[in-house]
Design an enzyme around this catalytic site. Sequence first.
Site, PDB file in Angstrom:
ATOM      1  N   CYS A  82       3.204   2.922  -8.715  1.00 24.98           N
ATOM      2  CA  CYS A  82       3.471   1.365  -7.583  1.00 24.98           C
ATOM      3  C   CYS A  82       1.993   0.803  -8.100  1.00 24.98           C
ATOM      4  O   CYS A  82       1.049   0.935  -7.824  1.00 24.98           O
ATOM      5  CB  CYS A  82       3.071   1.812  -6.552  1.00 24.98           C
ATOM      6  SG  CYS A  82       3.228   0.517  -5.462  1.00 24.98           S
TER       7      CYS A  82
ATOM      8  N   THR B  67       0.625  -1.557   0.118  1.00 23.79           N
ATOM      9  CA  THR B  67       0.218   0.052   0.019  1.00 23.79           C
ATOM     10  C   THR B  67       1.105   0.965  -0.245  1.00 23.79           C
ATOM     11  O   THR B  67       2.263   1.298   0.103  1.00 23.79           O
ATOM     12  CB  THR B  67      -0.908   0.086   0.900  1.00 23.79           C
ATOM     13  OG1 THR B  67      -2.208   0.513   1.025  1.00 23.79           O
ATOM     14  CG2 THR B  67      -0.049   0.490   2.542  1.00 23.79           C
TER      15      THR B  67
ATOM     16  N   THR C 283      -0.627   0.082  -4.942  1.00 27.36           N
ATOM     17  CA  THR C 283      -1.371   1.494  -4.693  1.00 27.36           C
ATOM     18  C   THR C 283      -2.285   1.799  -5.970  1.00 27.36           C
ATOM     19  O   THR C 283      -2.297   1.607  -7.435  1.00 27.36           O
ATOM     20  CB  THR C 283      -0.394   2.293  -4.787  1.00 27.36           C
ATOM     21  OG1 THR C 283       0.538   2.253  -3.654  1.00 27.36           O
ATOM     22  CG2 THR C 283      -1.251   3.293  -4.253  1.00 27.36           C
TER      23      THR C 283
ATOM     24  N   GLY D  71       0.245   6.175  -6.989  1.00 22.59           N
ATOM     25  CA  GLY D  71      -0.741   4.879  -7.366  1.00 22.59           C
ATOM     26  C   GLY D  71      -0.668   4.960  -8.912  1.00 22.59           C
ATOM     27  O   GLY D  71      -0.602   3.458  -9.752  1.00 22.59           O
TER      28      GLY D  71
END
Length: 180
Positions: free
Chosen positions: A160, A2, A163, A157
């Site tokens: 990754c 995350t 994410t 986001g």
Amino acid sequence: MTTIVSVRRNGQVVIGGDGQVSLGNTVMKGNARKVHRLYNGKVLAGFAGGTADAFTLLERFEAKLQAHQGNLERAAVALAKEWRTDRALRRLEALLAVADAQRSFIITGNGDVVQPENDLIAIGSGGAFAQSAARALLENTELSAEEIVKKALTIAGDICVFTNSFHTIEVLEYPTVTPV
């Protein structure tokens, strides 16, 4: 994993996180809530790592906050000590980012309680991307802490794969003291 980001600026401390829960290379859930208000809304906490492990640690941290009357630093040190010395807790794999009106800390399973430079925290798989984005925005813009957290999470986001774009953002406002 995350991405969790925390920024403090101009009377605000903000912690935000994405909502993706992955099992291996599979997305199991996209709207998990990894950022919470604790101690009657006076403390913000976000977690990265194993979800069940993180919830266990979050519960323990909240108990430490109660035991230490909301003193963030004492609660963080007490949790880190217990986490490091308790045989069952030592196996838990997670990181916590916590903040109140005065301070911010990263708490790790190694017994570390780290107060970050510039009151900027970024943890998790997208942490390095979010930290880079947030740092650049802090140094080069007048955006609010909340706007910086949102943009840093969006950038992380985009880069990754662990994410996503579902964000939970909590804002804690506090009075700023202006020097006379």
